[in-house]
Design a protein around this motif. Structure first.
Motif, PDB file in Angstrom:
ATOM      1  N   ILE A  27      65.395  -4.975  26.142  1.00  0.00           N
ATOM      2  CA  ILE A  27      65.083  -3.951  24.591  1.00  0.00           C
ATOM      3  C   ILE A  27      66.712  -3.832  24.634  1.00  0.00           C
ATOM      4  CG2 ILE A  27      65.445  -2.717  26.937  1.00  0.00           C
ATOM      5  CD1 ILE A  27      63.275  -0.850  25.520  1.00  0.00           C
ATOM      6  N   GLY A  28      67.100  -3.619  23.315  1.00  0.00           N
ATOM      7  CA  GLY A  28      68.322  -3.083  23.027  1.00  0.00           C
ATOM      8  C   GLY A  28      68.692  -1.225  22.955  1.00  0.00           C
ATOM      9  N   ILE A  29      69.719  -0.763  22.881  1.00  0.00           N
ATOM     10  CA  ILE A  29      69.882   0.663  23.398  1.00  0.00           C
ATOM     11  C   ILE A  29      70.862   0.533  21.811  1.00  0.00           C
ATOM     12  CG2 ILE A  29      71.170   2.043  24.408  1.00  0.00           C
ATOM     13  CD1 ILE A  29      70.948   0.505  26.743  1.00  0.00           C
ATOM     14  N   VAL A  30      69.907   0.997  20.720  1.00  0.00           N
ATOM     15  CA  VAL A  30      70.438   1.322  19.985  1.00  0.00           C
ATOM     16  C   VAL A  30      70.900   3.145  19.232  1.00  0.00           C
ATOM     17  CG1 VAL A  30      69.787   1.505  16.918  1.00  0.00           C
ATOM     18  CG2 VAL A  30      68.958  -0.233  19.222  1.00  0.00           C
ATOM     19  N   PHE A 123      65.902   0.973  22.496  1.00  0.00           N
ATOM     20  CA  PHE A 123      65.694   2.509  23.260  1.00  0.00           C
ATOM     21  C   PHE A 123      66.641   3.167  21.815  1.00  0.00           C
ATOM     22  CE2 PHE A 123      65.244   1.266  27.854  1.00  0.00           C
ATOM     23  CZ  PHE A 123      63.865   2.035  27.518  1.00  0.00           C
ATOM     24  N   HIS A 124      66.305   4.602  21.116  1.00  0.00           N
ATOM     25  CA  HIS A 124      66.863   4.686  20.038  1.00  0.00           C
ATOM     26  C   HIS A 124      67.320   5.975  20.987  1.00  0.00           C
ATOM     27  CE1 HIS A 124      67.215   6.330  15.527  1.00  0.00           C
ATOM     28  NE2 HIS A 124      68.388   6.567  16.388  1.00  0.00           N
ATOM     29  N   VAL A 125      68.959   5.868  20.866  1.00  0.00           N
ATOM     30  CA  VAL A 125      69.613   7.315  21.780  1.00  0.00           C
ATOM     31  C   VAL A 125      69.882   8.432  20.365  1.00  0.00           C
ATOM     32  CG1 VAL A 125      71.887   7.970  23.567  1.00  0.00           C
ATOM     33  CG2 VAL A 125      70.287   5.938  23.153  1.00  0.00           C
ATOM     34  N   TYR A 227      63.098   6.889  21.782  1.00  0.00           N
ATOM     35  CA  TYR A 227      63.808   7.682  21.205  1.00  0.00           C
ATOM     36  C   TYR A 227      63.972   8.788  23.167  1.00  0.00           C
ATOM     37  CZ  TYR A 227      61.782   7.261  16.747  1.00  0.00           C
ATOM     38  OH  TYR A 227      61.621   6.776  15.208  1.00  0.00           O
ATOM     39  N   LEU A 228      65.529   8.378  22.999  1.00  0.00           N
ATOM     40  CA  LEU A 228      66.056   8.774  24.190  1.00  0.00           C
ATOM     41  C   LEU A 228      66.913  10.192  23.712  1.00  0.00           C
ATOM     42  CD1 LEU A 228      66.725   6.307  26.367  1.00  0.00           C
ATOM     43  CD2 LEU A 228      65.215   7.514  26.405  1.00  0.00           C
ATOM     44  N   VAL A 229      66.604  11.429  23.980  1.00  0.00           N
ATOM     45  CA  VAL A 229      67.162  12.744  23.039  1.00  0.00           C
ATOM     46  C   VAL A 229      68.587  13.271  24.517  1.00  0.00           C
ATOM     47  CG1 VAL A 229      67.687  14.963  22.304  1.00  0.00           C
ATOM     48  CG2 VAL A 229      65.626  13.314  22.103  1.00  0.00           C
TER      49      VAL A 229
END
Length: 249
Positions: A27-30, A123-125, A227-229
């Motif tokens: 999984i990539g943190i984007v 993982f979209h920060v 989505y990570l807020v």
């Protein structure tokens, strides 16, 4: 004889799922630069990679493996006492920040997008905190704009990929009457229409035969997203943040 009535309690047909399935996924943190990707990576992996207040602090992606806790796995190991125990793990990649124009090579665009293509999910920060000491690449904090920026860049890169695939199929169809080429060509046309409407591939209604072909493309907008807020500790404690309703909408 009349057709048999369908059973009332028959289970609904499962929707075909994009992607691959394995006990060890990547999984990539984007996200845009300076939204908290490397900080999140450090928390999850218990590492200490640099997380500085300037764009493109991360250039080459950082990677780490994180074991996935599972009580069922522990129970089975205790019951059967195998000679070796190999639990599922998640390979996490901290990818460099993306900026507008990445699909055309702006910033670290092409390298960034190739790193996303190599992962199974995202993982979209999103940055939902204001801090004058932490710069934002667009000068103002607006997580919805940031979300749309990245979504558009991924779609544009997918459009570029599918258009090239259509060109290749056109050439192959002139030399061959293979029905499979026509099926793939028709799917590519539907995919392009979907992307040009501003919709991600993962949100489309695809048949099992479509998914089988789509999985060979590894399209960026086909990958599942969490989505990570990233908000302030104060907002988290009071469970309130002015950006959350907009992000949710």
């Amino acid at each position: 004889m009349p057709p048999k009535a369908a059973k009332k309690d028959a289970a609904p047909a499962e929707r075909p799922i994009l992607g691959r399935f394995s006990s060890h996924l990547k999984i990539g943190i984007v996200g845009l630069p300076n939204v908290g990707k490397s900080t999140f990576f450090n928390i999850v992996t218990k590492l200490a990679i640099p997380a500085e207040n300037f764009p493109f602090c991360t250039i080459e992606p950082n990677e780490a493996r994180v074991n996935v806790p599972d009580e069922r796995f522990d129970w089975l190991c205790q019951l059967y006492k195998p000679k070796s125990e190999v639990s599922a793990y998640l390979e996490i990649t901290d990818i460099a920040g993306l900026i507008r124009g990445a699909h055309a090579g702006e910033g670290l665009g092409n390298a960034f997008l190739s790193h996303i293509r190599a992962v199974d999910g995202i993982f979209h920060v999103l940055r939902a905190f204001e801090d004058p000491e932490i710069t934002h690449i667009d000068d103002t904090v607006d997580p919805v704009r940031d979300l749309e920026t990245i979504g558009e860049e991924l779609r544009l890169k997918d459009i570029e990929f599918v258009e090239k695939r259509v060109e290749d199929l056109d050439k192959q169809m002139k030399r061959s009457n293979d029905k499979q080429l026509k099926i793939e060509h028709e799917l590519c046309q539907r995919v392009l229409a979907h992307l040009n409407d501003g919709k991600d591939i993962r949100l489309g209604d695809w048949k099992a035969a479509d998914v089988e072909i789509l999985n060979t493309f590894q399209l960026l907008t086909a990958k599942p997203v969490v989505y990570l807020v990233n908000m302030s500790e104060k907002d988290f404690q009071r469970k309130k943040n002015k950006f959350l309703p907009k992000i949710h909408a």
